[in-house]
Design a protein around this motif. Structure first.
Motif, PDB file in Angstrom:
ATOM      1  N   TYR A 196      -7.174 -28.097  33.002  1.00 53.06           N
ATOM      2  CA  TYR A 196      -6.807 -29.447  33.398  1.00 53.06           C
ATOM      3  C   TYR A 196      -6.958 -30.389  32.208  1.00 53.06           C
ATOM      4  O   TYR A 196      -8.009 -30.438  31.554  1.00 53.06           O
ATOM      5  N   PHE A 197      -5.886 -31.130  31.942  1.00 49.91           N
ATOM      6  CA  PHE A 197      -5.894 -32.103  30.857  1.00 49.91           C
ATOM      7  C   PHE A 197      -5.848 -33.515  31.427  1.00 49.91           C
ATOM      8  O   PHE A 197      -5.008 -33.828  32.283  1.00 49.91           O
ATOM      9  N   CYS A 198      -6.711 -34.347  30.924  1.00 48.53           N
ATOM     10  CA  CYS A 198      -6.666 -35.767  31.171  1.00 48.53           C
ATOM     11  C   CYS A 198      -5.801 -36.389  30.078  1.00 48.53           C
ATOM     12  O   CYS A 198      -5.868 -35.954  28.916  1.00 48.53           O
ATOM     13  N   ALA A 199      -4.963 -37.377  30.416  1.00 38.68           N
ATOM     14  CA  ALA A 199      -4.142 -38.041  29.411  1.00 38.68           C
ATOM     15  C   ALA A 199      -4.105 -39.539  29.691  1.00 38.68           C
ATOM     16  O   ALA A 199      -4.134 -39.960  30.849  1.00 38.68           O
ATOM     17  N   ALA A 200      -4.042 -40.312  28.630  1.00 36.92           N
ATOM     18  CA  ALA A 200      -3.952 -41.770  28.743  1.00 36.92           C
ATOM     19  C   ALA A 200      -2.647 -42.235  28.115  1.00 36.92           C
ATOM     20  O   ALA A 200      -2.227 -41.703  27.083  1.00 36.92           O
ATOM     21  N   SER A 201      -2.024 -43.192  28.762  1.00 39.15           N
ATOM     22  CA  SER A 201      -0.689 -43.635  28.355  1.00 39.15           C
ATOM     23  C   SER A 201      -0.722 -44.980  27.642  1.00 39.15           C
ATOM     24  O   SER A 201      -1.357 -45.927  28.109  1.00 39.15           O
ATOM     25  N   ASP A 202      -0.003 -45.032  26.528  1.00 37.12           N
ATOM     26  CA  ASP A 202       0.159 -46.257  25.760  1.00 37.12           C
ATOM     27  C   ASP A 202       1.663 -46.460  25.595  1.00 37.12           C
ATOM     28  O   ASP A 202       2.305 -45.747  24.838  1.00 37.12           O
ATOM     29  N   ARG A 203       2.241 -47.399  26.335  1.00 35.12           N
ATOM     30  CA  ARG A 203       3.691 -47.562  26.328  1.00 35.12           C
ATOM     31  C   ARG A 203       4.119 -48.395  25.123  1.00 35.12           C
ATOM     32  O   ARG A 203       3.642 -49.512  24.931  1.00 35.12           O
ATOM     33  N   ILE A 204       5.023 -47.833  24.337  1.00 35.50           N
ATOM     34  CA  ILE A 204       5.505 -48.501  23.122  1.00 35.50           C
ATOM     35  C   ILE A 204       7.016 -48.397  23.069  1.00 35.50           C
ATOM     36  O   ILE A 204       7.569 -47.302  23.078  1.00 35.50           O
ATOM     37  N   GLN A 205       7.706 -49.527  23.006  1.00 36.13           N
ATOM     38  CA  GLN A 205       9.166 -49.596  22.829  1.00 36.13           C
ATOM     39  C   GLN A 205       9.897 -48.716  23.832  1.00 36.13           C
ATOM     40  O   GLN A 205      10.841 -48.022  23.485  1.00 36.13           O
ATOM     41  N   GLY A 206       9.465 -48.714  25.072  1.00 41.61           N
ATOM     42  CA  GLY A 206      10.140 -47.941  26.103  1.00 41.61           C
ATOM     43  C   GLY A 206       9.678 -46.511  26.202  1.00 41.61           C
ATOM     44  O   GLY A 206       9.941 -45.839  27.196  1.00 41.61           O
ATOM     45  N   ALA A 207       9.021 -45.995  25.179  1.00 43.18           N
ATOM     46  CA  ALA A 207       8.491 -44.638  25.260  1.00 43.18           C
ATOM     47  C   ALA A 207       7.038 -44.711  25.706  1.00 43.18           C
ATOM     48  O   ALA A 207       6.420 -45.775  25.725  1.00 43.18           O
ATOM     49  N   GLN A 208       6.534 -43.564  26.050  1.00 46.12           N
ATOM     50  CA  GLN A 208       5.182 -43.492  26.592  1.00 46.12           C
ATOM     51  C   GLN A 208       4.405 -42.504  25.737  1.00 46.12           C
ATOM     52  O   GLN A 208       4.634 -41.311  25.819  1.00 46.12           O
ATOM     53  N   LYS A 209       3.516 -43.013  24.906  1.00 46.39           N
ATOM     54  CA  LYS A 209       2.717 -42.137  24.068  1.00 46.39           C
ATOM     55  C   LYS A 209       1.492 -41.696  24.862  1.00 46.39           C
ATOM     56  O   LYS A 209       0.679 -42.523  25.277  1.00 46.39           O
ATOM     57  N   LEU A 210       1.398 -40.391  25.084  1.00 49.59           N
ATOM     58  CA  LEU A 210       0.249 -39.848  25.798  1.00 49.59           C
ATOM     59  C   LEU A 210      -0.789 -39.340  24.802  1.00 49.59           C
ATOM     60  O   LEU A 210      -0.456 -38.641  23.849  1.00 49.59           O
ATOM     61  N   VAL A 211      -2.028 -39.686  25.058  1.00 51.82           N
ATOM     62  CA  VAL A 211      -3.157 -39.161  24.293  1.00 51.82           C
ATOM     63  C   VAL A 211      -3.930 -38.248  25.227  1.00 51.82           C
ATOM     64  O   VAL A 211      -4.385 -38.687  26.288  1.00 51.82           O
ATOM     65  N   PHE A 212      -4.077 -36.992  24.830  1.00 52.13           N
ATOM     66  CA  PHE A 212      -4.683 -35.983  25.692  1.00 52.13           C
ATOM     67  C   PHE A 212      -6.132 -35.714  25.324  1.00 52.13           C
ATOM     68  O   PHE A 212      -6.523 -35.771  24.156  1.00 52.13           O
ATOM     69  N   GLY A 213      -6.901 -35.382  26.341  1.00 50.72           N
ATOM     70  CA  GLY A 213      -8.223 -34.812  26.113  1.00 50.72           C
ATOM     71  C   GLY A 213      -8.099 -33.339  25.755  1.00 50.72           C
ATOM     72  O   GLY A 213      -7.004 -32.774  25.744  1.00 50.72           O
ATOM     73  N   GLN A 214      -9.254 -32.725  25.484  1.00 51.40           N
ATOM     74  CA  GLN A 214      -9.253 -31.336  25.007  1.00 51.40           C
ATOM     75  C   GLN A 214      -8.999 -30.331  26.115  1.00 51.40           C
ATOM     76  O   GLN A 214      -8.724 -29.160  25.853  1.00 51.40           O
ATOM     77  N   GLY A 215      -9.137 -30.750  27.357  1.00 44.48           N
ATOM     78  CA  GLY A 215      -8.934 -29.844  28.478  1.00 44.48           C
ATOM     79  C   GLY A 215     -10.234 -29.285  29.024  1.00 44.48           C
ATOM     80  O   GLY A 215     -11.218 -29.124  28.297  1.00 44.48           O
ATOM     81  N   THR A 216     -10.227 -29.001  30.333  1.00 43.68           N
ATOM     82  CA  THR A 216     -11.339 -28.332  31.011  1.00 43.68           C
ATOM     83  C   THR A 216     -10.774 -27.144  31.764  1.00 43.68           C
ATOM     84  O   THR A 216      -9.844 -27.305  32.560  1.00 43.68           O
ATOM     85  N   ARG A 217     -11.326 -25.973  31.506  1.00 42.72           N
ATOM     86  CA  ARG A 217     -10.878 -24.768  32.213  1.00 42.72           C
ATOM     87  C   ARG A 217     -11.648 -24.667  33.519  1.00 42.72           C
ATOM     88  O   ARG A 217     -12.873 -24.483  33.516  1.00 42.72           O
ATOM     89  N   LEU A 218     -10.934 -24.774  34.634  1.00 42.59           N
ATOM     90  CA  LEU A 218     -11.543 -24.702  35.959  1.00 42.59           C
ATOM     91  C   LEU A 218     -11.338 -23.304  36.527  1.00 42.59           C
ATOM     92  O   LEU A 218     -10.205 -22.802  36.546  1.00 42.59           O
ATOM     93  N   THR A 219     -12.419 -22.695  36.967  1.00 44.79           N
ATOM     94  CA  THR A 219     -12.358 -21.389  37.607  1.00 44.79           C
ATOM     95  C   THR A 219     -12.897 -21.526  39.020  1.00 44.79           C
ATOM     96  O   THR A 219     -14.028 -22.004  39.207  1.00 44.79           O
ATOM     97  N   ILE A 220     -12.091 -21.127  39.995  1.00 41.24           N
ATOM     98  CA  ILE A 220     -12.516 -21.169  41.400  1.00 41.24           C
ATOM     99  C   ILE A 220     -12.870 -19.736  41.810  1.00 41.24           C
ATOM    100  O   ILE A 220     -12.026 -18.837  41.771  1.00 41.24           O
ATOM    101  N   ASN A 221     -14.107 -19.565  42.210  1.00 44.17           N
ATOM    102  CA  ASN A 221     -14.605 -18.239  42.575  1.00 44.17           C
ATOM    103  C   ASN A 221     -14.504 -18.014  44.080  1.00 44.17           C
ATOM    104  O   ASN A 221     -14.887 -18.888  44.863  1.00 44.17           O
TER     105      ASN A 221
END
Lengths: 114, 113
Positions: free
Chosen positions: A88-113
């Motif tokens: 699972y990646f968290c991302a934050a959006s910074d909208r610039i000139q109509g585009a959407q720049k996403l900045v991502f976190g490193q990710g968390t690996r979720l395991t359901i047992n």
């Protein structure tokens, strides 16, 4: 400097229980926050998002909470199912000139047992 | 119902070789993006195109060039590949509306020896 951080590389949860994934950010100008789910050998797929003017958004088993004062958001999955096992990646959006720049976190690996 | 299509899926290059990664979307989106994913680092934006005819640098543009060929297609070129460019590359697209959702292709796994 990493603007979006996921400090837990992995999380293991029993099937049927709640999974809580956390994310911290530093830039108060982000206007949207998103969670993506990624299976191996596939691209990330959108899961849920929240506007910076809200503090909660719910979609079925998935709820995202935003605490702007703490610059923290979390994803709650209830109840957790084996098919939720993914990165699972968290991302934050910074909208610039109509585009959407996403900045991502490193990710968390979720395991359901089972 | 293809969404975002990337070619090739896998590629092995020797240092100094060049190649172009192709991306096409069929959702009539205005904006397109190229990311790379490295272990433990999440996805990082290389270049983006807000609309047809415009391109801009992202966080890690060095060693890459892009071309927005038309509204559907956005290619990424490595002119002289280096081992540091070994990564998984993802293309994405989004519309200009308020939903802020990017849709991703399946990725290209590139190894530079």
């Amino acid at each position: 400097d990493q603007q979006v951080k996921q400090n837990s590389p992995s999380l293991s949860v029993q099937e049927g229980r709640i999974s809580i994934l956390n994310c911290d950010y530093t830039n108060s100008m982000f206007d949207y926050f998103l969670w993506y789910k990624k299976y191996p050998a596939e691209g990330p797929t959108f899961l849920i998002s929240i506007s910076s003017i809200k503090d909660k958004n719910e979609d079925g088993r998935f709820t995202v909470f935003l605490n702007k004062s703490a610059k923290h958001l979390s994803l709650h999955i209830v109840p957790s199912q084996p098919g939720d096992s993914a990165v699972y990646f968290c991302a934050a959006s910074d909208r610039i000139q109509g585009a959407q720049k996403l900045v991502f976190g490193q990710g968390t690996r979720l395991t359901i047992n089972p | 119902n293809a969404g975002v299509t990337q070619t090739p899926k896998f590629q092995v290059l020797k240092t100094g070789q060049s190649m172009t990664l192709q991306c096409a979307q069929d959702m009539n989106h205005n904006s397109m993006y190229w990311y790379r994913q490295d272990p433990g680092m999440g996805l990082r934006l290389i270049y983006y195109s807000a609309s047809e005819g415009t391109t801009d640098k992202g966080e890690v543009p060095n060693g890459y060039n892009v071309s927005r060929l038309n509204k559907r297609e956005f290619s990424l070129r490595l002119e002289s590949a280096a081992p540091s460019q070994t990564s998984v590359y993802f293309c994405a697209s989004s519309d200009s509306g308020g939903r802020n959702i990017q849709y991703f292709g399946a990725g290209t796994r590139l190894s530079v020896l």
